[in-house]
Write an enzyme that holds these catalytic residues in place. Sequence first.
Site, PDB file in Angstrom:
ATOM      1  N   THR A  51       0.502  -1.371  -0.198  1.00  0.00           N
ATOM      2  CA  THR A  51      -0.190   0.165   0.210  1.00  0.00           C
ATOM      3  C   THR A  51       0.781   0.939  -0.612  1.00  0.00           C
ATOM      4  OG1 THR A  51      -0.045   0.358   2.265  1.00  0.00           O
ATOM      5  CG2 THR A  51      -2.072  -0.923   1.293  1.00  0.00           C
ATOM      6  N   ILE A 115       2.669  -1.459   5.164  1.00  0.00           N
ATOM      7  CA  ILE A 115       1.592   0.327   5.494  1.00  0.00           C
ATOM      8  C   ILE A 115       3.030   1.263   5.795  1.00  0.00           C
ATOM      9  CG2 ILE A 115       1.446  -0.773   8.306  1.00  0.00           C
ATOM     10  CD1 ILE A 115      -0.828   1.367   7.496  1.00  0.00           C
ATOM     11  N   ILE A 146       6.386  -2.211   7.712  1.00  0.00           N
ATOM     12  CA  ILE A 146       6.798  -1.055   7.540  1.00  0.00           C
ATOM     13  C   ILE A 146       7.346   0.141   6.763  1.00  0.00           C
ATOM     14  CG2 ILE A 146       7.187   0.405   9.052  1.00  0.00           C
ATOM     15  CD1 ILE A 146       5.141  -0.857  10.111  1.00  0.00           C
ATOM     16  N   LYS A 147       6.471  -0.015   5.996  1.00  0.00           N
ATOM     17  CA  LYS A 147       7.654   0.535   4.551  1.00  0.00           C
ATOM     18  C   LYS A 147       7.429   2.594   5.125  1.00  0.00           C
ATOM     19  CE  LYS A 147       5.647   0.474   0.311  1.00  0.00           C
ATOM     20  NZ  LYS A 147       4.655   0.956  -0.419  1.00  0.00           N
ATOM     21  N   ILE A 148       9.636   2.106   4.836  1.00  0.00           N
ATOM     22  CA  ILE A 148      10.134   3.019   5.097  1.00  0.00           C
ATOM     23  C   ILE A 148      11.401   3.909   3.773  1.00  0.00           C
ATOM     24  CG2 ILE A 148      12.260   4.413   6.620  1.00  0.00           C
ATOM     25  CD1 ILE A 148      11.516   1.950   8.473  1.00  0.00           C
TER      26      ILE A 148
END
Length: 380
Positions: A51, A115, A146-148
Amino acid sequence: MTDSNTDSTTPTRALSEAGVSIWLDDLSRERLRSGSLADLVARRDVVGVTTNPTIFAKALSEGDAYDEQLGALAGAGVPADEAVWTITTDDVRAAADVLRPVYDATDGVDGRVSIEVDPRLARDTDGTVALAQQLWKVVDRPNVMIKIPATVEGLPAITRVLAEGISVNVTLIFSLERYGAVIDAFVDGIEGARAAGLDLTRIGSVASFFLSRVDTAVDKALEADGSEAALAERGTAALSNARLAYELFGERFGTDRWQDLAAAGAHVQRPLWASTGTKNPEYSDTLYVTELVAPHVVNTMPEKTLDAVADHGDVTGDTITGTYDASRAHLAAIESSGVSMAQVTQQLEDDGVASFVTSWDELLETITAGLAQAGDGAGA
């Protein structure tokens, strides 16, 4: 998970058998409510979901799937910032539950749902770490990532959250140089997790290498040059860049340093091909899928691209290994035409961060309007 409509191997099954994990680059409450996601897992070999703020902004602006929750949030006086948090984490948690059987069956390699941290923190290391910790806690599912973003400021954040056992999808990678730094950040983080005594088998990570945006930017520059040599290189930049990234992946995860971590249960950080929807109608609509097949990669696709692959994708096996010299030649020819890949990829990173911030602002505006409308309706 083959298509029940045929006895032959489907293109998506052939991709999976060639070592490509198919993830869906889309999520919405309607997709969850209708069972569409579960259906794609069953029929299209989808084993993960990504996403981003743009995807959520689009989902919130269409249909009525969020109306009931918006009404409840409005009634409770929840501000828009908090409502964004609640709505998006609810969707990701639900998607993670749909994909939990895949996660369990693959020992945590797939079945992942990503996300993104608030993109306004892309240049803020400490803020990114704090929000990643909160997202991990709130979603509360082992198969979330977790998207970084792979900004300079994002790199130490990646290391720090991995060292805490938080799985990470590193996003917005455009250059080979930055990809090398992402691998370093990942390995440093896994070593930190091992030093902390964490279970390395539960920590997952992918490195999202963006594709179609690279061709769009480079092709524009080549067309501005207009020479025969320059025009001959159109459509080669993204594939060449990605193929050399895969070469780097093989080199860096073949070292003694990594093998020591692998022996302790660590999973490699797989390359993920992102931005795979073809933007130039002159190019095949499956270009960034069928031309980037190799073991241990992820390809995240919008549903339109996934449908195209399922319908007419020609999967012939590994299309990366053995292409490295030709890929270097293509990039050298592009540079010779006066196009600086370093400048192009830095601009793409800057534009990518700005685009996600814009989408985040649009998401906030959509939810603000939705809360106001729901509040007005409740008071009527």
